[in-house]
Motif scaffolding. Structure first.
Motif, mmCIF file in Angstrom:
data_model
loop_
_atom_site.group_PDB
_atom_site.id
_atom_site.type_symbol
_atom_site.label_atom_id
_atom_site.label_comp_id
_atom_site.label_asym_id
_atom_site.label_seq_id
_atom_site.Cartn_x
_atom_site.Cartn_y
_atom_site.Cartn_z
ATOM 1 N N ILE A 77 -2.338 1.809 5.322
ATOM 2 C CA ILE A 77 -2.861 1.732 3.948
ATOM 3 C C ILE A 77 -3.566 3.021 3.540
ATOM 4 O O ILE A 77 -3.328 3.554 2.450
ATOM 5 C CB ILE A 77 -3.786 0.504 3.773
ATOM 6 N N THR A 102 -1.072 5.635 2.843
ATOM 7 C CA THR A 102 -0.348 5.339 1.605
ATOM 8 C C THR A 102 -1.187 5.697 0.388
ATOM 9 O O THR A 102 -0.688 6.330 -0.560
ATOM 10 C CB THR A 102 0.064 3.851 1.561
ATOM 11 N N ILE A 138 -4.577 -4.857 0.978
ATOM 12 C CA ILE A 138 -4.969 -3.614 1.651
ATOM 13 C C ILE A 138 -5.926 -3.876 2.807
ATOM 14 O O ILE A 138 -6.073 -3.030 3.678
ATOM 15 C CB ILE A 138 -5.538 -2.562 0.677
#
Length: 177
Positions: A100, A103, A14
């Motif tokens: 990220i 998400t 990440i």
């Protein structure tokens, strides 16, 4: 049943942190041993346990100063504290991978539990999550300081599943290696 939890690794998954980790480690290595290590040498020699373990190994293997070796705990503590300070001051070198945050937000919105399992120690994990604005996404964070058996052992994953009351088939792991 289905997936109820997504477990993420931190470094290389990440967040782009390797440059910062290598630079921080070499700062300590140069100061305490007069040596620099390549990006290939650092993971193979010093990764596994959290930062304190890698720095202890560095000083034990590469310090030529008997004063350091005779007072290893003192020097490890000093070097680790300097590592943390350097790591935090230079954290602008670390970045979240594109997409990220979106998400993580999407997965949270869908009602999934989000967990983080990293080999980093608590302090550097906390610095990275705070500096990158990621700390609020995770329901549970397990670091290398929280386990006896470090990666690649699955103790951290088991702790996450047990804490969240999940079965192994109810979680998925997202990592880089």
């Amino acid at each position: 049943m289905g997936i109820k939890c997504v477990i993420f690794d931190l470094d290389g998954t990440i967040a782009q942190t390797n440059e910062l980790i290598f630079e921080s480690f070499n700062y300590i290595a140069e100061k305490y041993t007069g040596r620099r290590f390549s990006n290939e040498e650092i993971p193979s020699l010093f990764f596994g346990p959290p930062e304190e373990g890698g720095i202890r190994k560095l000083l034990q293997l590469f310090s030529s100063d008997n004063k350091v070796l005779q007072n290893i705990d003192f020097y490890v503590e000093s070097a680790v504290n300097e590592f943390y300070s350097y790591y935090e001051k230079n954290h602008d070198k670390a970045k979240v991978y594109p997409g990220i945050k979106e998400t993580l937000s999407f997965l949270k919105h869908k009602g999934l539990k989000l967990a983080l399992f990293t080999g980093k120690g608590k302090i550097t994990t906390s610095i990275t999550l705070r500096k990158l604005g990621l700390e609020h996404f995770f329901d549970i964070v397990i670091t290398g300081d929280d386990v006896k058996y470090h990666k690649p052992f699955g103790e951290g994953i088991k702790k996450i599943l047990d804490t969240l009351g999940l079965k192994p088939d109810e979680a998925i792991l997202v990592g880089d290696a």
